[in-house]
Design a protein around this motif. Structure first.
Motif, mmCIF file in Angstrom:
data_model
loop_
_atom_site.group_PDB
_atom_site.id
_atom_site.type_symbol
_atom_site.label_atom_id
_atom_site.label_comp_id
_atom_site.label_asym_id
_atom_site.label_seq_id
_atom_site.Cartn_x
_atom_site.Cartn_y
_atom_site.Cartn_z
ATOM 1 N N ALA A 161 35.452 23.472 35.662
ATOM 2 C CA ALA A 161 36.329 22.458 35.082
ATOM 3 C C ALA A 161 35.734 22.023 33.748
ATOM 4 O O ALA A 161 34.817 21.203 33.696
ATOM 5 N N ARG A 162 36.245 22.612 32.682
ATOM 6 C CA ARG A 162 35.791 22.309 31.326
ATOM 7 C C ARG A 162 37.014 22.001 30.470
ATOM 8 O O ARG A 162 37.948 22.806 30.428
ATOM 9 N N PRO A 163 37.043 20.870 29.780
ATOM 10 C CA PRO A 163 38.205 20.577 28.943
ATOM 11 C C PRO A 163 38.399 21.592 27.832
ATOM 12 O O PRO A 163 39.521 21.871 27.425
ATOM 13 N N ASP A 164 37.289 22.199 27.365
ATOM 14 C CA ASP A 164 37.384 23.150 26.261
ATOM 15 C C ASP A 164 37.557 24.592 26.733
ATOM 16 O O ASP A 164 38.204 25.390 26.053
ATOM 17 N N ALA A 165 37.010 24.940 27.905
ATOM 18 C CA ALA A 165 37.044 26.331 28.354
ATOM 19 C C ALA A 165 37.059 26.400 29.879
ATOM 20 O O ALA A 165 36.080 26.827 30.497
ATOM 21 N N PRO A 166 38.148 25.998 30.517
ATOM 22 C CA PRO A 166 38.219 26.115 31.982
ATOM 23 C C PRO A 166 38.214 27.582 32.394
ATOM 24 O O PRO A 166 38.694 28.452 31.659
ATOM 25 N N ARG A 167 37.699 27.848 33.581
ATOM 26 C CA ARG A 167 37.608 29.236 34.029
ATOM 27 C C ARG A 167 37.672 29.306 35.556
ATOM 28 O O ARG A 167 37.166 28.402 36.248
ATOM 29 N N LEU A 168 38.276 30.368 36.045
ATOM 30 C CA LEU A 168 38.299 30.688 37.467
ATOM 31 C C LEU A 168 37.593 32.034 37.634
ATOM 32 O O LEU A 168 38.025 33.030 37.077
ATOM 33 N N GLN A 169 36.539 32.027 38.434
ATOM 34 C CA GLN A 169 35.744 33.234 38.622
ATOM 35 C C GLN A 169 35.833 33.698 40.066
ATOM 36 O O GLN A 169 35.658 32.907 40.997
ATOM 37 N N SER A 170 36.102 34.983 40.275
ATOM 38 C CA SER A 170 36.157 35.529 41.625
ATOM 39 C C SER A 170 34.755 35.679 42.190
ATOM 40 O O SER A 170 33.749 35.554 41.482
#
Length: 332
Positions: free
Chosen positions: A44-53
């Motif tokens: 949870a990043r306002p600049d670079a959110p990411r979902l990682q498997s």
């Protein structure tokens, strides 16, 4: 590595669990519901959110709705959890797979039609503090506080947890499998989070069912694995499960009963993959679909098929082929 040294960046190897056969019962244990979805690390990043498997791949392009939610959580955080799509009150693994394969406008359309949920069960970083070395009970308390303070609503969900093993064993009832809970994960209340370590334990809900042997791998007289089928409403034999290697005693018994198929077997020209999502094709031999076997399976069941290999247990000479459940029915 101290708590304030740096923030976590993907990929992060999740902590995993080894399979056990009975519910651990001891002081200092926590039990979480195990969901049938994609294990996901959410940044949870306002600049670079990411979902990682689990394997480190980027799931974000298929789930823009969750990326937006992660960007506006209100905290910089790294959460471990399960990514699911829920339809008609139950987890739909098939819909989840379909969404994961879409990008761009097609992913946005799928997000609108079939929203995803993130079921959080652990917290690794919060507002710049790495908390993996803290005990599970502390991480869980912070996770619960995060949900309570912000009154988090879908797509966010908090994974059910209990310290009561009797209550946790309710999750082993196959009835829970029909809504997407496939068992439990057991964690130590004092355990830190160790990326990549198999430090937890898990139990899957299991049930018995029956199907017809339609083909085998290996020799018909001593089959290695079984391809199991059920008839649909149109009378077509449909694959429902692939077995794990057959136990020696059952292999001998089946070897005496199975008969190589004659012309016209419906699976003669079929191509079966070696596993769910695999591209490897099995070399199978068709047999006369006259033998019924009982097998044990977990509750990962989609579109009429069990996703994971099943355990063939015994020949059901007392059950005729017409008595086997129809294709699409999960139970025995």
């Amino acid at each position: 590595m101290g708590e304030h040294d740096r923030r976590l960046d993907p990929p992060v190897s999740p902590m995993t669990a080894r399979t056990v056969e009975v519910t651990p019962r001891a002081g200092g244990l926590a039990y979480e519901a195990k969901w049938d979805g994609y294990r996901t690390m959410l940044f949870a990043r306002p600049d670079a959110p990411r979902l990682q498997s689990r394997r480190g791949t980027d799931l974000g392009p298929g789930f823009p709705d969750l990326l937006r939610a992660a960007a506006v959580l209100g905290h910089e955080a790294v959460l471990d959890g399960e990514l699911v799509v829920i339809e008609d009150g139950a987890v739909s693994f098939g819909r989840l797979q379909s969404r994961a394969q879409r990008t761009g406008p097609r992913a946005e359309a799928a997000a609108a039609a079939h929203p995803a949920h993130f079921i959080a069960f652990d917290l690794l970083e919060l507002d710049g503090d790495l908390i993996m070395d803290r005990a599970y009970r502390e991480r869980r308390a912070l996770l619960e506080e995060l949900f309570t303070r912000h009154d988090l609503q879908p797509p966010w969900a908090l994974c059910p947890m209990t310290t009561d093993p009797d209550r946790a064993e309710e999750w082993l009832d196959p009835a829970w499998g029909r809504v997407g809970i496939e068992g439990m994960v057991v964690k130590g209340l004092g355990q830190p989070y160790r990326p990549g370590e198999r430090g937890w334990r898990k139990l899957r809900a299991r049930a018995t069912a029956e199907a017809v042997v339609g083909a085998v791998t290996g020799p018909v007289t001593a089959p290695d694995m079984l391809l199991l089928g059920r008839y649909d409403d149109e009378g077509e034999l449909r694959l429902v499960a692939q077995s794990a290697p057959v136990p020696t005693t059952l292999r001998r018994e089946l070897g005496r009963l199975l008969v190589p198929a004659g012309p016209g077997h419906p699976w003669t020209d079929a191509r079966f993959r070696s596993g769910w999502g695999s591209r490897d094709i099995l070399r199978h031999r068709c047999v006369d679909p006259a033998q019924v076997v009982e097998f044990e399976a977990d509750v990962a069941f989609d579109e009429g098929r069990w996703r994971h290999p099943v355990q063939a247990r015994r020949v059901r000479a007392d059950v005729g082929v017409p008595q086997v459940p129809r294709f699409g029915e999960q139970g025995a």
